[in-house]
Scaffold this motif. Structure first.
Motif, short mmCIF file in Angstrom:
data_model
loop_
_atom_site.label_atom_id
_atom_site.label_comp_id
_atom_site.label_asym_id
_atom_site.label_seq_id
_atom_site.Cartn_x
_atom_site.Cartn_y
_atom_site.Cartn_z
N VAL A 367 -24.37 -53.37 -24.50
CA VAL A 367 -24.00 -54.19 -23.35
C VAL A 367 -22.76 -55.00 -23.71
O VAL A 367 -22.75 -55.73 -24.70
N VAL A 368 -21.70 -54.88 -22.92
CA VAL A 368 -20.45 -55.59 -23.15
C VAL A 368 -20.15 -56.43 -21.91
O VAL A 368 -20.07 -55.91 -20.80
N ARG A 369 -20.01 -57.71 -22.10
CA ARG A 369 -19.75 -58.65 -20.99
C ARG A 369 -18.37 -59.28 -21.14
O ARG A 369 -17.82 -59.36 -22.25
N ASP A 370 -17.82 -59.76 -20.01
CA ASP A 370 -16.56 -60.48 -20.07
C ASP A 370 -16.83 -61.92 -20.52
O ASP A 370 -17.98 -62.33 -20.69
N PRO A 371 -15.79 -62.73 -20.76
CA PRO A 371 -16.01 -64.09 -21.26
C PRO A 371 -16.90 -64.94 -20.36
O PRO A 371 -17.56 -65.87 -20.85
N ALA A 372 -16.95 -64.63 -19.08
CA ALA A 372 -17.80 -65.38 -18.16
C ALA A 372 -19.23 -64.86 -18.15
O ALA A 372 -20.08 -65.39 -17.44
N GLY A 373 -19.48 -63.77 -18.90
CA GLY A 373 -20.82 -63.22 -18.96
C GLY A 373 -21.10 -62.15 -17.93
O GLY A 373 -22.23 -61.69 -17.82
N SER A 374 -20.08 -61.74 -17.19
CA SER A 374 -20.29 -60.79 -16.10
C SER A 374 -20.20 -59.35 -16.59
O SER A 374 -19.48 -59.05 -17.55
N ILE A 375 -20.94 -58.47 -15.93
CA ILE A 375 -20.79 -57.03 -16.15
C ILE A 375 -20.40 -56.34 -14.84
O ILE A 375 -20.63 -55.16 -14.66
N TRP A 376 -19.77 -57.11 -13.93
CA TRP A 376 -19.31 -56.49 -12.69
C TRP A 376 -18.00 -57.09 -12.18
O TRP A 376 -17.27 -56.43 -11.44
N LEU A 377 -17.64 -58.31 -12.59
CA LEU A 377 -16.42 -58.92 -12.07
C LEU A 377 -15.16 -58.35 -12.72
O LEU A 377 -14.09 -58.38 -12.14
N THR A 378 -15.27 -57.81 -13.92
CA THR A 378 -14.13 -57.25 -14.63
C THR A 378 -14.26 -55.75 -14.73
O THR A 378 -15.27 -55.26 -15.24
N ALA A 379 -13.26 -55.02 -14.25
CA ALA A 379 -13.36 -53.55 -14.20
C ALA A 379 -13.47 -52.94 -15.58
O ALA A 379 -14.05 -51.89 -15.76
N GLY A 380 -12.89 -53.58 -16.58
CA GLY A 380 -12.89 -52.99 -17.90
C GLY A 380 -14.12 -53.30 -18.73
O GLY A 380 -14.17 -52.97 -19.90
N VAL A 381 -15.11 -53.95 -18.16
CA VAL A 381 -16.33 -54.31 -18.89
C VAL A 381 -17.46 -53.46 -18.40
O VAL A 381 -17.62 -53.21 -17.21
N MET A 382 -18.28 -53.01 -19.31
CA MET A 382 -19.34 -52.07 -18.91
C MET A 382 -20.53 -52.23 -19.83
O MET A 382 -20.45 -52.79 -20.91
N SER A 383 -21.66 -51.70 -19.37
CA SER A 383 -22.78 -51.49 -20.28
C SER A 383 -22.72 -50.02 -20.67
O SER A 383 -22.76 -49.14 -19.82
N SER A 384 -22.60 -49.76 -21.95
CA SER A 384 -22.31 -48.41 -22.42
C SER A 384 -23.56 -47.56 -22.37
O SER A 384 -24.53 -47.81 -23.07
N THR A 385 -23.53 -46.51 -21.53
CA THR A 385 -24.73 -45.70 -21.34
C THR A 385 -24.44 -44.22 -21.47
O THR A 385 -25.21 -43.39 -21.00
N HIS A 386 -23.32 -43.85 -22.11
CA HIS A 386 -23.07 -42.41 -22.25
C HIS A 386 -24.01 -41.83 -23.29
O HIS A 386 -24.55 -42.56 -24.13
N PRO A 387 -24.25 -40.49 -23.28
CA PRO A 387 -25.22 -39.91 -24.19
C PRO A 387 -24.92 -40.23 -25.65
O PRO A 387 -23.77 -40.27 -26.04
#
Length: 387
Positions: A367-387
Motif C-alpha cells: 500500500v502506497v499513500r501520498d503525504p496526505a494519506g490518500s490512495i485516490w487523490l493523487t494519480a501516481g499513488v496506488m495500492s500495488s496489486t499486480h501478480p
C-alpha cells in the motif's frame, strides 16, 4: 491448423500438427471531451462584430475565435437550454488502443503398442503402450495505444486515468514428453493391476532474456481385486507457467478498490494503518464515490507455480444393481508460488486485520499513500496489486 497422422509399422504410429492463432484487439473511446477545447469553449465573451439588440443583448462567441487562436471553437453552455450540437461536436475527441496476441504450436509424437513386440507381463493380455514426443510453442503480445493515451493525464482526453504505454513481449518453450501405460495383471488371480507413468521437461525463454525450466511427472496405479471394485491412486507434479497477459499486460494505475478502512481518524490501535505510514490523529479523506487506485498489469519477473497432488479413490459397480456406480475420492493439493492478483480491497483488509503492533502483515508493504494519506487523490499513488 495443419496436421498429419499415420502408421509407421504395426507397432508404431505418428501424429504431428502445427497451429497458429491470432487475436486482434481494438478499444475506441468515443464521445470523450477535449480538455483544451473545453477550456476554450467555456471562455466566452460578447461578440464585438455583432451588434446587440434588446431581444439579443449578448452574442456569445469564444474568445479564441475573436483573437484567432481557434476559429472553429463553439461556445459551450452546460446550463440553461444546454449545449448546442455544434458545441458537442467541437468538444468530442476519441482515443484508441490496438493490440495483437498470437500463438504458434508445433507438435510431433509417436505412439507405440509394444505388446505387438511381446513387451507384456505373463499375467496381462495387453502389452506396454508408450507415447513420446516434442513440442514447440511461442506466444506474443503487442499493445499500441495512441498518443492521447500514452501522454495521460496531461493529454487531451478528459475522464481518463493514468498513461497507457506501448507493450511488446513474447515467450517460447521447447518440451519433450513421454507417457507409459503398463498392464501388470488382467483377468487372472485379480481382475486388473495397471501402472501409469508420465514425464515432461520444458525449457522457457522470455523476451526480456529470462530463462527457466520445469519438470512435471505423474505416477498412477489402478487395482481391481475383483470385477466391480476398483481402487486407484495417483501422485503428480503439476506446473503452470505465467501466461502472456500475466507477463506483459501493461502496468497502469486504475480504479481497483472500493473501500479504504483507514479513511478515519487514526488511533494508536490502528496497527495496520500505522504500518502504511499514517500517524495517530491523521484523517485521510474517503472517496465519496468509493473508488480507489490500484496498480494493475503484468509482471515479467513471474516464475512458474507448482503443485504437488495426491489422489486416492475407489469405484464400486455392483453387478446386481445395473447402471449403478459409486465413487469416493480423496485428494491433497499443495500449491507453491501461486500466480494470482490479490485486489486492492483484499490487500487493504489483510493489512488492517492485524491486532498487534509486534507483527506487520506483508500486505502493508503493498500500500502506497501520498503525504496526505490518500490512495485516490493523487494519480501516481496506488495500492500495488499486480501478480
Amino acid at each position: 491448423m495443419l496436421g498429419a497422422r499415420g502408421d509407421l509399422s504395426n507397432v508404431f504410429s505418428y501424429d504431428t500438427y502445427f497451429q497458429y492463432g491470432r487475436t486482434l484487439y481494438e478499444l475506441i473511446y468515443k464521445n470523450e471531451f477535449s480538455i483544451s477545447r473545453l477550456t476554450r469553449a467555456l471562455d466566452v465573451i460578447d461578440d464585438p462584430t455583432i451588434a446587440n439588440t434588446p431581444t439579443s443583448p449578448f452574442q456569445p462567441v469564444c474568445r479564441s475565435v475573436v483573437d484567432g487562436t481557434d476559429p472553429f471553437c463553439q461556445p459551450y453552455d452546460p446550463f440553461g437550454t444546454g449545449p448546442t450540437a455544434a458545441a458537442v461536436n467541437y468538444l468530442n475527441v476519441y482515443g484508441t488502443q490496438q493490440g495483437i496476441t498470437s500463438e504458434q504450436i508445433a507438435n510431433f509424437n509417436v505412439t507405440g503398442l509394444l505388446g505387438e513386440m511381446g513387451w507384456k507381463t505373463p499375467w496381462a493380455e495387453d502389452g506396454v503402450a508408450l507415447n513420446a514426443g516434442v513440442e514447440y510453442r511461442r506466444e506474443s503480445l503487442e499493445l499500441n495505444p495512441d498518443q492521447a493515451f500514452q501522454t495521460l493525464p496531461s493529454s487531451d482526453l478528459a475522464g481518463q486515468g493514468t498513461a497507457v504505454l506501448p507493450v511488446s513481449g513474447n515467450f517460447k518453450v521447447w518440451e519433450v514428453f513421454g507417457e507409459a501405460q503398463i498392464p501388470i495383471v488382467q483377468n487372472r488371480f485379480i481382475d486388473e493391476l495397471t501402472l501409469g507413468l508420465g514425464y515432461r521437461k520444458s525449457w522457457y525463454t522470455v523476451s526480456n532474456g529470462r530463462k527457466y525450466d520445469t519438470d512435471t511427472y505423474k505416477l498412477s496405479l489402478e487395482f481391481a481385486p475383483i470385477r466391480g471394485v476398483r481402487f486407484r491412486g495417483a501422485y503428480n507434479r503439476a506446473v503452470r507457467a505465467p501466461n502472456i497477459q500475466e507477463l506483459f499486460a501493461p502496468q497502469i494505475v486504475a480504479l481497483d478498490g472500493s473501500n479504504d478502512p483507514c479513511a478515519k481518524v487514526i488511533t494508536a490501535t490502528d496497527y495496520g494503518c500505522l504500518a502504511q505510514g499514517l500517524v495517530v490523529g491523521q484523517s485521510p479523506s474517503p472517496n465519496p464515490a468509493g473508488q480507489y487506485n490500484g496498480l494493475l498489469g503484468g509482471n515479467e519477473d513471474l516464475i512458474p507455480e507448482t503443485a504437488t497432488t495426491t489422489t486416492l479413490g475407489v469405484v464400486l459397480q455392483p453387478s446386481f444393481i445395473p447402471r449403478l456406480a459409486l465413487t469416493v475420492d480423496w485428494w491433497d493439493i499443495k500449491l507453491k508460488d501461486a500466480i494470482q492478483g490479490l485486489g486492492a480491497d483484499a490487500v487493504l483488509n489483510t493489512c488492517v486485520s492485524q491486532s498487534t503492533a509486534s507483527f506487520t502483515s506483508p500486505a502493508c508493504e503493498m500500500v502506497v499513500r501520498d503525504p496526505a494519506g490518500s490512495i485516490w487523490l493523487t494519480a501516481g499513488v496506488m495500492s500495488s496489486t499486480h501478480p
